[in-house]
Design a protein around this motif. Structure first.
Motif, short mmCIF file in Angstrom:
data_model
loop_
_atom_site.label_atom_id
_atom_site.label_comp_id
_atom_site.label_asym_id
_atom_site.label_seq_id
_atom_site.Cartn_x
_atom_site.Cartn_y
_atom_site.Cartn_z
N UNK A 1 0.88 -1.12 -0.05
CA UNK A 1 0.08 0.19 -0.05
C UNK A 1 0.84 1.09 -0.07
N UNK A 2 0.33 2.33 -0.73
CA UNK A 2 1.20 3.40 -1.24
C UNK A 2 0.80 4.54 0.08
N UNK A 3 1.76 5.40 0.60
CA UNK A 3 1.29 6.44 1.59
C UNK A 3 1.72 7.69 1.10
N UNK A 4 1.05 8.71 1.31
CA UNK A 4 1.63 9.89 0.67
C UNK A 4 1.07 11.10 1.75
N UNK A 5 1.72 12.02 2.04
CA UNK A 5 1.34 13.35 3.06
C UNK A 5 0.85 14.35 2.03
N UNK A 6 -0.26 15.01 2.24
CA UNK A 6 -0.78 16.33 1.50
C UNK A 6 -0.29 17.41 2.34
N UNK A 7 0.28 18.45 1.37
CA UNK A 7 0.53 19.76 2.14
C UNK A 7 -0.39 20.84 1.85
N UNK A 8 -0.58 21.70 2.93
CA UNK A 8 -1.72 22.68 2.99
C UNK A 8 -1.15 23.90 2.09
N UNK A 41 -12.91 30.54 -7.12
CA UNK A 41 -12.35 30.33 -8.29
C UNK A 41 -10.82 30.70 -8.15
N UNK A 42 -9.67 29.87 -8.41
CA UNK A 42 -8.47 29.93 -8.29
C UNK A 42 -7.71 29.33 -9.33
N UNK A 43 -6.45 29.48 -9.17
CA UNK A 43 -5.43 28.87 -9.98
C UNK A 43 -4.27 28.09 -9.16
N UNK A 44 -3.52 27.07 -10.06
CA UNK A 44 -2.49 26.62 -9.28
C UNK A 44 -1.19 27.61 -9.80
N UNK A 45 -0.31 27.84 -8.46
CA UNK A 45 0.63 28.82 -8.74
C UNK A 45 1.91 28.03 -8.21
N UNK A 51 8.67 24.83 -3.37
CA UNK A 51 8.62 23.37 -3.47
C UNK A 51 8.22 23.04 -4.73
N UNK A 52 8.09 21.49 -4.51
CA UNK A 52 7.91 20.71 -6.01
C UNK A 52 6.42 20.69 -6.21
N UNK A 53 5.72 20.97 -5.26
CA UNK A 53 4.08 20.79 -5.26
C UNK A 53 3.56 22.20 -5.46
N UNK A 54 2.50 22.28 -6.31
CA UNK A 54 2.02 23.79 -6.52
C UNK A 54 1.18 24.33 -5.23
N UNK A 55 1.08 25.60 -5.14
CA UNK A 55 0.24 26.23 -4.30
C UNK A 55 -1.21 26.64 -5.05
N UNK A 277 -4.14 23.50 12.88
CA UNK A 277 -4.15 24.83 12.47
C UNK A 277 -4.43 25.01 11.12
N UNK A 278 -4.24 23.92 10.37
CA UNK A 278 -4.79 24.02 8.92
C UNK A 278 -6.06 23.63 8.54
N UNK A 279 -6.96 23.05 9.60
CA UNK A 279 -8.19 22.60 9.17
C UNK A 279 -8.81 23.74 8.40
N UNK A 280 -9.71 23.49 7.68
CA UNK A 280 -10.39 24.25 6.73
C UNK A 280 -9.60 24.76 5.35
N UNK A 281 -8.45 24.44 5.42
CA UNK A 281 -7.58 24.87 4.19
C UNK A 281 -7.80 23.66 2.74
N UNK A 282 -7.33 24.17 1.88
CA UNK A 282 -6.93 23.32 0.64
C UNK A 282 -5.88 22.62 0.92
N UNK A 283 -5.47 21.17 0.60
CA UNK A 283 -4.19 20.45 0.65
C UNK A 283 -3.78 20.08 -0.71
N UNK A 284 -2.69 19.81 -1.23
CA UNK A 284 -2.29 19.15 -2.53
C UNK A 284 -1.45 18.16 -2.21
N UNK A 285 -1.35 17.11 -3.21
CA UNK A 285 -0.28 15.95 -3.30
C UNK A 285 -0.14 15.45 -4.63
N UNK A 286 0.88 14.86 -4.96
CA UNK A 286 0.96 14.03 -6.20
C UNK A 286 0.81 12.45 -5.87
#
Length: 306
Positions: A1-8, A41-45, A51-55, A277-286
């Motif tokens: 099983x693969x495991x990943x951590x998402x960033x805020x 409405x937003x964009x990836x930046x 860092x490698x992941x987008x905001x 502290x990051x509850x309610x935020x968007x998170x991303x991962x690949x």
């Protein structure tokens, strides 16, 4: 099983962030804050730290003045919102109501919750009671003549997604602690032959998305996880999120390889919010896979009478 951590991500936390959806034509992300009544409405930046992941950067926010369960891009380019008990067109000027649920005689107050478009552009939208009365909700299909019930009754209508060939529909009625799968008649937009697909002992299934390989990615409210299941129901991957209430997820980005995850602050105590502290935020991962090309609402030939 693969495991990943998402960033805020950078946008300020919301109350009940939900329903991320990628518009691949405009390369924009849409999402909602349900109880705040906001459509974003937003964009990836690029990230400020390189860092490698987008905001994610917010371009515009629209206050609808009522609960808003979902926002959906359309073929015409004008988004729709499932807000209160109506479906609204979010064009220039004031939102235009294109369909409203009829009043029911039981006096239960309801609202739309999650919604999604099927592979040919039909809108399916589910309801729930404001006080989560059991079996007070319904999953509807929006037809030219109005709303048609397709799954009834349900309690908290939540995640919807389709297999890449459109022959299967995945659906979460959260209090059942299950994601179910239906055979799906693409010709009529009818789900059939409901059966369990995945069960959750910890947390409850909320929003979901299906990737290009048919794997089902499920946000698990109360568990701080997104879990991915193979088409046969086997657990493939887990994404850890530093917020307990994970509400939904969607693939985004030019390559559809970024998983955007939404979370919520609602139903957390003051002590929990201090720890999260990051509850309610968007998170991303690949997560190492790609999503399907997003399904858009087919509004170029559809007319509604209600």
């Amino acid at each position: 099983m693969h495991r990943t951590i998402a960033l805020p991500c950078a946008p300020e936390p919301g109350r009940l962030i939900e329903g991320p959806v990628w518009d691949h034509r405009s390369q924009e992300l849409l999402w909602v804050d349900i109880t705040a009544g906001l459509v974003h409405r937003g964009i990836l930046t690029p990230r400020a730290d390189g860092g490698e992941l987008p905001d994610i950067a917010v371009r515009e926010s629209l206050d609808l003045g009522t609960t808003v369960g979902a926002v959906l891009p359309s073929w015409s380019g004008t988004p729709l919102a499932a807000a209160g008990t109506s479906v609204l067109r979010l064009g220039p000027g004031e939102p235009a109501r294109i369909a409203t649920l009829p009043e029911r005689s039981d006096h239960v107050r309801r609202r739309f919750n999650d919604a999604a478009c099927d592979p040919v552009g039909r809108l399916l939208a589910g309801t729930m009671a404001l006080d989560t009365t059991p079996d007070a909700g319904t999953l509807y299909r929006l037809d030219p003549s109005g709303f048609t019930p397709v799954v009834d009754p349900v309690t908290v209508s939540n995640g919807l997604g389709w297999s890449p060939d459109g022959r299967l529909m995945y659906y979460a009625d959260s209090p059942t602690h299950r994601v179910d799968v239906f055979d799906y008649d693409l010709a009529t937009g009818t789900p059939l032959n409901r059966r369990p697909f995945a069960r959750f002992e910890t947390g409850v299934p909320d929003g979901l998305t299906v990737d290009a390989h048919g794997n089902v990615w499920v946000a698990v409210w109360g568990a701080g996880k997104v879990r991915a299941f193979a088409p046969d129901g086997a657990l493939l991957s887990v994404i850890d999120v530093s917020a307990t209430h994970v509400s939904s997820c969607a693939f985004a980005g030019p390559e559809l390889d970024v998983l955007v995850i939404t979370t919520a602050r609602e139903e957390l105590t003051t002590a929990q919010l201090r720890r999260q502290r990051d509850a309610g935020r968007l998170f991303v991962c690949r997560p190492g896979t790609t999503g399907q090309t997003p399904h858009l609402y087919e509004d170029l030939t559809t007319e509604h009478t209600s």
